[in-house]
Scaffold this motif. Structure first.
Motif, PDB file in Angstrom:
ATOM      1  N   SER A  51      26.718  -1.543  87.073  1.00 39.76           N
ATOM      2  CA  SER A  51      27.140  -0.144  86.305  1.00 39.76           C
ATOM      3  C   SER A  51      28.140  -0.480  85.186  1.00 39.76           C
ATOM      4  CB  SER A  51      27.551   0.720  87.297  1.00 39.76           C
ATOM      5  OG  SER A  51      29.041   0.458  87.860  1.00 39.76           O
ATOM      6  N   GLU A  52      28.197   0.374  84.477  1.00 39.87           N
ATOM      7  CA  GLU A  52      29.116   0.046  83.238  1.00 39.87           C
ATOM      8  C   GLU A  52      30.658   0.524  84.060  1.00 39.87           C
ATOM      9  OE1 GLU A  52      28.961  -0.640  80.027  1.00 39.87           O
ATOM     10  OE2 GLU A  52      26.712  -1.120  80.774  1.00 39.87           O
ATOM     11  N   LEU A  53      30.814   1.157  84.679  1.00 37.08           N
ATOM     12  CA  LEU A  53      32.146   1.482  85.451  1.00 37.08           C
ATOM     13  C   LEU A  53      32.708  -0.079  85.970  1.00 37.08           C
ATOM     14  CD1 LEU A  53      31.539   4.752  87.109  1.00 37.08           C
ATOM     15  CD2 LEU A  53      32.847   4.475  85.085  1.00 37.08           C
ATOM     16  N   ASP A  54      31.733  -0.580  86.742  1.00 36.22           N
ATOM     17  CA  ASP A  54      32.005  -1.836  87.299  1.00 36.22           C
ATOM     18  C   ASP A  54      32.368  -2.904  86.455  1.00 36.22           C
ATOM     19  OD1 ASP A  54      32.040  -0.965  89.938  1.00 36.22           O
ATOM     20  OD2 ASP A  54      29.898  -1.390  90.191  1.00 36.22           O
ATOM     21  N   LYS A  55      31.449  -2.863  85.273  1.00 35.92           N
ATOM     22  CA  LYS A  55      32.019  -3.800  84.130  1.00 35.92           C
ATOM     23  C   LYS A  55      33.143  -3.567  83.530  1.00 35.92           C
ATOM     24  CE  LYS A  55      27.046  -4.515  82.641  1.00 35.92           C
ATOM     25  NZ  LYS A  55      26.265  -4.421  81.375  1.00 35.92           N
ATOM     26  N   LYS A  56      33.607  -2.489  83.347  1.00 38.76           N
ATOM     27  CA  LYS A  56      34.954  -2.086  82.776  1.00 38.76           C
ATOM     28  C   LYS A  56      36.210  -2.388  83.725  1.00 38.76           C
ATOM     29  CE  LYS A  56      33.451   1.868  80.049  1.00 38.76           C
ATOM     30  NZ  LYS A  56      33.694   3.146  79.753  1.00 38.76           N
ATOM     31  N   ARG A  57      35.790  -2.349  84.990  1.00 45.16           N
ATOM     32  CA  ARG A  57      36.772  -2.672  86.035  1.00 45.16           C
ATOM     33  C   ARG A  57      36.951  -4.320  86.133  1.00 45.16           C
ATOM     34  NH1 ARG A  57      33.345   1.010  89.663  1.00 45.16           N
ATOM     35  NH2 ARG A  57      34.742   3.033  89.750  1.00 45.16           N
ATOM     36  N   ILE A  58      35.848  -5.001  85.860  1.00 41.81           N
ATOM     37  CA  ILE A  58      35.840  -6.489  85.881  1.00 41.81           C
ATOM     38  C   ILE A  58      36.733  -7.017  84.697  1.00 41.81           C
ATOM     39  CG2 ILE A  58      34.612  -8.539  85.675  1.00 41.81           C
ATOM     40  CD1 ILE A  58      32.459  -6.951  87.342  1.00 41.81           C
TER      41      ILE A  58
END
Length: 178
Positions: A51-58
């Motif tokens: 997800s885009e949210l997980d990409k941003k977290r990483i």
């Protein structure tokens, strides 16, 4: 005593299941100290199947760790950072054979009792690959891999992501065996 031992075994298993396991690979002969700037490899980031949210977290976690290592984000970077993600189901089987017994020879009574409990623990394990690519040569120079059980709440995801990225990048720059 039996309950205490069982409790300790369960706690040990739970703690051991929560750790991040990391590994690395790198191009031998690379002078890693020459790299000072970085940027994200957009094509690689876009292809990550999360997800885009997980990409941003990483990416935020990578930014934090790269800055801690003295790297500066740049439009003309020395290295490009890319990520790849995967997941798998991890199955752990535990055989818990607790008990005690007594016995005598020559026909006297004796025996053994205990409980023979097996337990199966299934968890979804996330795998994060962080690739560092020489921007001029367009060659992979270092890859770090982290594996850990995934979390479900947004707060836990942030914490776990930060932990995985930090553990992976702790290995950079590599210390070759002499």
């Amino acid at each position: 005593m039996k309950k205490v031992l069982t409790l300790l075994a369960v706690i040990t298993l739970l703690v051991s299941c929560q750790t991040v396991r990391v590994s690395q690979d790198y191009a031998i002969g690379t002078e890693f100290n020459n790299y000072k700037t970085y940027a994200f490899f957009k094509k690689g980031i876009d292809e990550a199947k999360i997800s885009e949210l997980d990409k941003k977290r990483i990416l935020r976690a990578i930014d934090t760790e790269m800055a801690a290592k003295g790297f500066v984000k740049s439009e003309n970077p020395d290295i490009m950072v890319s990520i790849f993600t995967d997941s798998k189901e991890r199955v752990d089987v535990y055989n818990n054979n607790w008990g005690w017994g007594f016995g005598y020879g020559w026909g006297w009574g004796g025996g053994f009792w205990g409980n023979n409990r097996n337990s199966v623990n299934r968890t979804t394990e996330g795998i994060l690959y962080i690739d560092l690519i020489d921007a001029k040569k367009k060659e992979l120079i270092w890859q770090g891999v982290g594996k850990a059980p995934l979390k479900s709440t947004p707060e836990e995801k942030v914490e776990r992501t930060n932990e995985i990225v930090k553990e992976i990048l702790t290995q950079y720059p590599p210390m070759p065996n002499n």
